[in-house]
Design an enzyme around this catalytic site. Structure first.
Site, PDB file in Angstrom:
ATOM      1  CG  HIS A  83       6.906  -1.634   9.138  1.00 54.85           C
ATOM      2  ND1 HIS A  83       6.461  -2.645   8.316  1.00 54.85           N
ATOM      3  CD2 HIS A  83       7.316  -0.645   8.305  1.00 54.85           C
ATOM      4  CE1 HIS A  83       6.586  -2.277   7.058  1.00 54.85           C
ATOM      5  NE2 HIS A  83       7.107  -1.068   7.021  1.00 54.85           N
ATOM      6  CG  ASP A 162      -2.852  -0.691   1.345  1.00 55.88           C
ATOM      7  OD1 ASP A 162      -2.381   0.432   1.092  1.00 55.88           O
ATOM      8  OD2 ASP A 162      -2.189  -1.735   1.279  1.00 55.88           O
ATOM      9  NE  ARG A 169      -0.103   5.291  -3.436  1.00 52.13           N
ATOM     10  CZ  ARG A 169       0.608   4.746  -2.449  1.00 52.13           C
ATOM     11  NH1 ARG A 169       0.037   3.856  -1.641  1.00 52.13           N
ATOM     12  NH2 ARG A 169       1.859   5.076  -2.264  1.00 52.13           N
ATOM     13  CB  SER A 184       0.154   2.133   1.886  1.00 52.66           C
ATOM     14  OG  SER A 184       0.221   0.798   1.444  1.00 52.66           O
ATOM     15  CE  LYS A 188      -0.062  -2.616   3.732  1.00 49.66           C
ATOM     16  NZ  LYS A 188       0.650  -2.783   2.453  1.00 49.66           N
TER      17      LYS A 188
END
Lengths: 435, 435
Positions: A83, A162, A169, A184, A188
């Site tokens: 990621h 989320d 948010r 968050s 995922k």
């Protein structure tokens, strides 16, 4: 009995929340049993009091548990993902996933779209005619199992907490909390099921975290969350003080990714692909050390095994596999503009966020979430900080379809780039490693 | 254009809000144009970042401006009120308002009900048969004009923002913010319209602010809010480390108030009434200095002018004026219990919050907001910290109607009071004055 009031108050007063409390508040919120106003107060209390590593891991797990997770038990080998926190020209995932797959790893990659000034892996892949990013959970798992890699968007049943939290948010000024950001992202990524995860945390003028200290803190936190969630994790902090590679856009980034797979890619991008892949193979237990890992990845480039795996991924996900051998089948812009230097000197800096926004206004990204992306347009950065520039020499190439957008793009790029005398700040490609 | 998001974010980041921003958020929230979740996030940001004196004054004014304020322009003299932060046995308002009125002040008093362990002025007055605390705005103003004082509950159209905000704070753990507390109190007090306001901030074991530092901070803040809102203000920080006077309950506090007006009241209570009244007269410009003020108030006691004014207030508000001369017309409990000391020594301390709760469980207050109050029951505290106590000597009298409630009350009082050897902590009656 747990009450939202007591959980808000406990966090407000700096207390450490238990697993039970965190799962209760997330689960009840997802089901609509806790009203938005209590969750908003909770989020603001979290913003101020922060969560510790364990609380953040539990929050991540609770958000993951709010939806479905991929069942990768049928995959016949080690699962490993990467990621990136995002930047300009960061197309690493495109060559990396098939290269790791060619070396025996299985890469279940759930990616995102362009956000703000950064590009998105899904948008880039969608410049390939026919490519589908919306596989079902079942299609995704079988693609990973049979091809070795798949890259898709977040499916509807992944981490609904989320989605709901993010929307709240967004309107309550609680987005920029590092703990909430990390939870968050990882809720995922963990739902996609990889056993190991490499985190590429960007730093510099084009990164969400511009300062090294902040990038380091986020990297440490994400590694801690993964480990508290029974995953292998390691983080690289890498240079986003300039675009990665030369191309920024969509089709042009696919083309550059193919050049990496052919062994002809820009050096910075190729190096980051090799270094990332080596770490993924090591975490997956497929090599004994990084040198072996680097050699395996380089070999998969030289042998064409990575390119072949990329082609298979396209076939599996509906994309036209002919683009691999003929990138001119990718969308092409109508015009090209060559921007030349108006003075001689050294390229001192690129404001990389501004450079990313120049690509966005050209049509390569979204200014509103409902905008369409023009996959054909993009910028090629021919010079990087530290390079000598002669007056009249080309500095970028802009592929465009619209004169007004070109003008906006050019104006932004001119401001983003400083040519002068002296020494530029030059960050190394990999600044730090956290493992 | 102002947006709630930007106002939340500004306060979250420690910015100082402008008059326009504060009025916008309160006004929009009152009209339902800002959702509860944004206001909840805002309130939690205020909890952490606090408001400065000017912001708190502006918040108070915005909350006041959300509803109607009394028009006291027809009142033919200086208007002056007093607010106490509450405690046990604090019936000062009952003799004070008519005494100040007898000395030429006009006292528009909007009071509250018992909350937690503390008594409420309205509950006490309602023990007088027929007494109406729910005058209309017009009735209230004419009563102040013609009688010189009136004591009523908050009317429905006063500070609706406060009602809505309080309900939200109550479920989002944002009640205990000093700034929000002060703004809530004063938005209602200012709406009642007095030009001058004396603040009686309690400190000690029976006060909401138990520590002197906190009481001082609240007193300073409330004085600053009043001055920023164009009112004269002064604060006393007074002793709530023991009940004020002897009586705690409802009818018994009315009776004790009448004894003050007859010049026969307990010394501590009488002194606080005189000192408070002297300051109110001075702020109202009716006397040149405190000594003159004290003399005027004492004279209104001796002459019976205060008692007479109290009788007029009852007549005007529907209460049976005969109770002034015959307090046995007030509700009487069926039984009296005399609690005696089980050892000799010195009364060292009274946990005054616990003592207040002992009166509540007896039926003299509310455990839930829907509970009925039994006006007849109450406790008379015969000994105070520092008093010598002989074994077998009575320490309190409990007027009760129910044996089970008596048992609960006795158990709580026994725990609340410490008799032993040594020196008690004894706070002076008035600890500090802020002007």
């Amino acid at each position: 009995m747990l009450t939202p009031y007591e959980i808000i108050k406990k966090k407000r007063d700096g207390g450490e929340l238990t697993r039970e409390e965190i799962f209760f508040i997330i689960d009840s919120f997802t089901k609509g049993e806790i009203p938005d106003y209590q969750m908003a107060a909770f989020l603001m209390a979290v913003y101020f009091r922060k969560l510790n590593d364990l609380e953040t891991a539990l929050l991540t797990q609770a958000m993951q548990a709010s939806g479905k997770s991929m069942d990768l038990s049928s995959v016949p080998g080690p699962t490993v993902d990467k990621h990136s926190t995002g930047g300009v020209g960061d197309k690493v995932s495109l060559p990396l996933a098939p290269l790791v797959a060619a070396c025996g790893g299985f890469v279940p990659m759930m990616s995102g779209r362009g956000l703000g000034h950064t590009g998105g892996t899904l948008d880039k892949l969608e410049s390939i005619p026919g490519f589908r990013v919306n596989l079902s959970n079942g299609e995704f798992v079988s693609a990973v199992r049979e091809v070795g890699c798949a890259i898709i968007g977040q499916t509807a049943d992944v981490a609904p907490a989320d989605k709901k939290l993010y929307a709240l948010r967004d309107v309550t000024a609680t987005v920029d909390s590092m703990d909430l950001i990390a939870a968050s992202i990882l809720s995922k990524k963990l739902a996609a099921g990889p056993k190991s995860l490499l985190l590429d945390v960007k730093t510099g003028s084009g990164a969400f975290m511009r300062e090294l200290d902040d990038s380091r803190a986020l990297a440490r936190l994400m590694v801690a969350i993964c480990r508290n969630s029974d995953r292998n994790a390691r983080a690289l902090i890498t240079n986003m003080d300039q675009p990665l590679g030369e191309a920024a856009g969509n089709a042009n980034e696919v083309e550059e990714s193919l050049s990496v797979l052919r062994g002809e890619g820009p050096e910075d991008l190729t190096t980051l692909v090799v270094e990332s892949g080596a770490r993924m193979l090591e975490m997956a237990g497929l090599v004994k050390n990084l040198d072996q890992g680097r050699a395996r990845i380089r070999n998969a480039i030289t042998s064409g095994a990575g390119l072949d795996r990329f082609r298979k991924m396209l076939e599996r996900q509906g994309g036209d596999p002919r683009v691999v051998d003929d990138p001119t089948l990718l969308p092409q812009a109508a015009h090209r503009w060559e921007e030349t230097a108006d003075r001689s000197g050294t390229l001192l800096s690129i404001d990389t966020t501004a450079a990313g926004m120049a690509v966005v206004v050209l049509g390569g990204g979204r200014q509103k979430s409902t905008d369409d992306v023009d996959h054909a347009v993009g910028v090629r950065f021919l010079k990087k900080p530290g390079d000598a520039v002669e007056k009249g020499e080309p500095v970028f190439l802009i592929d465009y379809n619209d004169e007004e957008r070109l003008a906006d793009c050019r104006a932004r790029l001119e401001k983003a780039i400083v040519i002068g005398d002296g020494e530029p700040r030059r960050l190394p490609l990999i600044l730090e490693e956290i493992d």
